[in-house]
Design a protein around this motif. Structure first.
Motif, PDB file in Angstrom:
ATOM      1  N   ASN A  20      10.879  15.270 -19.432  1.00 50.40           N
ATOM      2  CA  ASN A  20      12.335  15.051 -18.534  1.00 50.40           C
ATOM      3  C   ASN A  20      12.307  16.370 -17.733  1.00 50.40           C
ATOM      4  OD1 ASN A  20      13.125  13.257 -20.547  1.00 50.40           O
ATOM      5  ND2 ASN A  20      14.488  14.698 -21.642  1.00 50.40           N
ATOM      6  N   ILE A  24      12.887  15.693 -13.811  1.00 50.32           N
ATOM      7  CA  ILE A  24      13.908  16.136 -13.021  1.00 50.32           C
ATOM      8  C   ILE A  24      13.513  16.721 -11.692  1.00 50.32           C
ATOM      9  CG2 ILE A  24      15.847  17.904 -13.306  1.00 50.32           C
ATOM     10  CD1 ILE A  24      16.259  16.770 -15.906  1.00 50.32           C
ATOM     11  N   ILE A  29      16.557  17.006  -8.448  1.00 52.97           N
ATOM     12  CA  ILE A  29      17.668  17.347  -8.812  1.00 52.97           C
ATOM     13  C   ILE A  29      18.200  18.660  -8.903  1.00 52.97           C
ATOM     14  CG2 ILE A  29      19.223  16.858 -10.881  1.00 52.97           C
ATOM     15  CD1 ILE A  29      17.542  14.376 -11.341  1.00 52.97           C
ATOM     16  N   LEU A  62      21.622  18.238 -21.020  1.00 54.49           N
ATOM     17  CA  LEU A  62      21.114  17.021 -21.664  1.00 54.49           C
ATOM     18  C   LEU A  62      20.601  17.241 -23.247  1.00 54.49           C
ATOM     19  CD1 LEU A  62      18.686  15.513 -19.037  1.00 54.49           C
ATOM     20  CD2 LEU A  62      21.120  14.884 -19.650  1.00 54.49           C
ATOM     21  N   LEU A 120      14.300   9.225 -20.710  1.00 56.16           N
ATOM     22  CA  LEU A 120      15.254   9.318 -19.548  1.00 56.16           C
ATOM     23  C   LEU A 120      14.494   8.707 -18.539  1.00 56.16           C
ATOM     24  CD1 LEU A 120      17.725  10.914 -18.475  1.00 56.16           C
ATOM     25  CD2 LEU A 120      16.174  12.912 -18.203  1.00 56.16           C
ATOM     26  N   MET A 125      19.078   8.904 -14.675  1.00 58.61           N
ATOM     27  CA  MET A 125      19.416  10.199 -13.925  1.00 58.61           C
ATOM     28  C   MET A 125      20.392   9.922 -12.794  1.00 58.61           C
ATOM     29  SD  MET A 125      18.710  12.936 -15.414  1.00 58.61           S
ATOM     30  CE  MET A 125      19.585  13.890 -14.021  1.00 58.61           C
TER      31      MET A 125
END
Length: 140
Positions: A20, A24, A29, A62, A120, A125
């Motif tokens: 994850n 990301i 992000i 999360l 994920l 996302m």
């Protein structure tokens, strides 16, 4: 896309946290990601921020539900005792493989912004960003 201040990943599976985190970061992000292996570690991270009000608050947390020591449901119940102004700045999205009907019923009464199934993905996302931050991935 404007980056989120930071993200906290709460899962007892180090591989899941690593995957994850990599996703990301690759999506751009945020530049800051913290991980916790259970609810106790996650609360400790958050409580450090409460006493350091000049620090940026996490934008997104999360959360896995099934963890040892303090599971996701117990974390959510304890989380409600943090200052309201602090809680309002954070969006909690539960990531899970499956949830019991009892936990699903309890989620409505807890500070959860949304639910997403594992694993994920970039698409998930993007949906989280659109729904909770009015942002979208640059390449979407």
């Amino acid at each position: 896309m404007e980056k989120l201040s930071y993200v906290i990943l709460v899962d007892d599976d180090d591989t899941t946290n690593h995957i994850n985190e990599s996703l990301i970061r690759s999506l751009g992000i945020t530049d800051s990601i913290f991980t916790a292996n259970d609810g106790v570690e996650a609360l400790a991270l958050l409580e450090q921020q409460v006493v350091a009000p000049s620090a940026a608050h996490p934008a997104l947390l999360l959360l896995d539900i099934t963890m040892p020591t303090m599971d996701g449901m117990a974390f959510l119940e304890a989380y409600q005792h943090l200052p309201a102004a602090y809680r309002e700045a954070i969006r909690i999205v539960v990531l899970t493989v499956n949830m019991t009907s009892a936990n699903l019923a309890r989620v409505d009464d807890l500070p959860v912004a949304g639910l997403a199934s594992k694993p994920l993905t970039a698409e998930k996302m993007d949906t989280i960003l659109k729904l909770h931050f009015q942002r979208k991935l640059s390449d979407s």
